[in-house]
Design a protein around this motif. Sequence first.
Motif, PDB file in Angstrom:
ATOM      1  N   LEU A   1       2.861   0.313  -4.726  1.00 45.25           N
ATOM      2  CA  LEU A   1       4.238  -0.029  -5.358  1.00 45.25           C
ATOM      3  C   LEU A   1       3.462  -0.775  -6.692  1.00 45.25           C
ATOM      4  O   LEU A   1       4.222  -1.209  -7.248  1.00 45.25           O
ATOM      5  N   PHE A   2       2.568  -1.802  -5.708  1.00 50.59           N
ATOM      6  CA  PHE A   2       2.223  -2.400  -6.653  1.00 50.59           C
ATOM      7  C   PHE A   2       1.139  -2.758  -7.683  1.00 50.59           C
ATOM      8  O   PHE A   2      -0.032  -2.209  -6.273  1.00 50.59           O
ATOM      9  N   ASP A   3       0.901  -2.454  -8.726  1.00 48.67           N
ATOM     10  CA  ASP A   3       0.071  -2.718  -9.790  1.00 48.67           C
ATOM     11  C   ASP A   3      -1.183  -3.791  -9.579  1.00 48.67           C
ATOM     12  O   ASP A   3      -1.948  -3.441 -10.636  1.00 48.67           O
TER      13      ASP A   3
ATOM     14  N   VAL B   1      11.366  -3.196  -6.186  1.00 44.28           N
ATOM     15  CA  VAL B   1      12.067  -2.666  -5.968  1.00 44.28           C
ATOM     16  C   VAL B   1      12.062  -3.422  -4.459  1.00 44.28           C
ATOM     17  O   VAL B   1      10.975  -2.550  -3.501  1.00 44.28           O
ATOM     18  N   CYS B   2      11.595  -4.055  -3.361  1.00 46.51           N
ATOM     19  CA  CYS B   2      11.260  -4.268  -2.360  1.00 46.51           C
ATOM     20  C   CYS B   2      11.878  -3.249  -1.462  1.00 46.51           C
ATOM     21  O   CYS B   2      12.902  -3.208  -0.831  1.00 46.51           O
TER      22      CYS B   2
ATOM     23  N   GLU C   1      -1.822  -5.150   4.802  1.00 42.61           N
ATOM     24  CA  GLU C   1      -0.616  -5.109   5.785  1.00 42.61           C
ATOM     25  C   GLU C   1       0.289  -5.898   5.274  1.00 42.61           C
ATOM     26  O   GLU C   1       0.165  -6.731   4.476  1.00 42.61           O
ATOM     27  N   VAL C   2       1.634  -4.581   4.962  1.00 48.03           N
ATOM     28  CA  VAL C   2       2.751  -5.906   4.372  1.00 48.03           C
ATOM     29  C   VAL C   2       2.970  -7.303   5.111  1.00 48.03           C
ATOM     30  O   VAL C   2       3.156  -7.088   6.150  1.00 48.03           O
TER      31      VAL C   2
ATOM     32  N   TYR D   1       6.993   1.531   4.733  1.00 49.37           N
ATOM     33  CA  TYR D   1       6.610   2.215   3.298  1.00 49.37           C
ATOM     34  C   TYR D   1       5.444   1.761   1.900  1.00 49.37           C
ATOM     35  O   TYR D   1       5.474   2.189   0.076  1.00 49.37           O
ATOM     36  N   TYR D   2       5.015   0.133   2.850  1.00 49.57           N
ATOM     37  CA  TYR D   2       4.077  -1.374   1.654  1.00 49.57           C
ATOM     38  C   TYR D   2       2.620  -0.530   1.875  1.00 49.57           C
ATOM     39  O   TYR D   2       1.590  -1.168   1.700  1.00 49.57           O
TER      40      TYR D   2
END
Length: 129
Positions: A115-117, A102-103, A46-47, A109-110
């Motif tokens: 979104l992050f590679d 962009v956050c 989880e974010v 959405y997280y």
Amino acid sequence: QVQVAESGGGLVQPGESLTLSCKVSGFTEHYYGAAWFRQAPGKEREVVSCISSNEENIFYADSVKGRFTISRDNAESKIYLQMNSLQPEDTAVYYCAADRVVCPRTANYYSNGALFDYWGQGTQVTVSS
């Protein structure tokens, strides 16, 4: 070429504080967003928080809002997560992630971190008496 590395995890008692650090390297400029995720035993990742390159876009999960603070030092290419009033439910492996994004404004959405590679290997935070 991009590398992400977390540090600062450990064992603390309930109510205590801990600060995590994340070193990001490989980006030509500092135009990247950075986020902290966590995964507890038996739960999905989880974010926790996210911060934009210019620090003007910051996100916190409801579970940590008011207790955790995210910050960054672009000169040192580091992202920090200050965790106050830690509780047993905060126990998890904490991951740092970075990318030219962009956050988002909502937690959904997280959900899968797509979104992050670029991800660090994780650092264990245990809150227990």
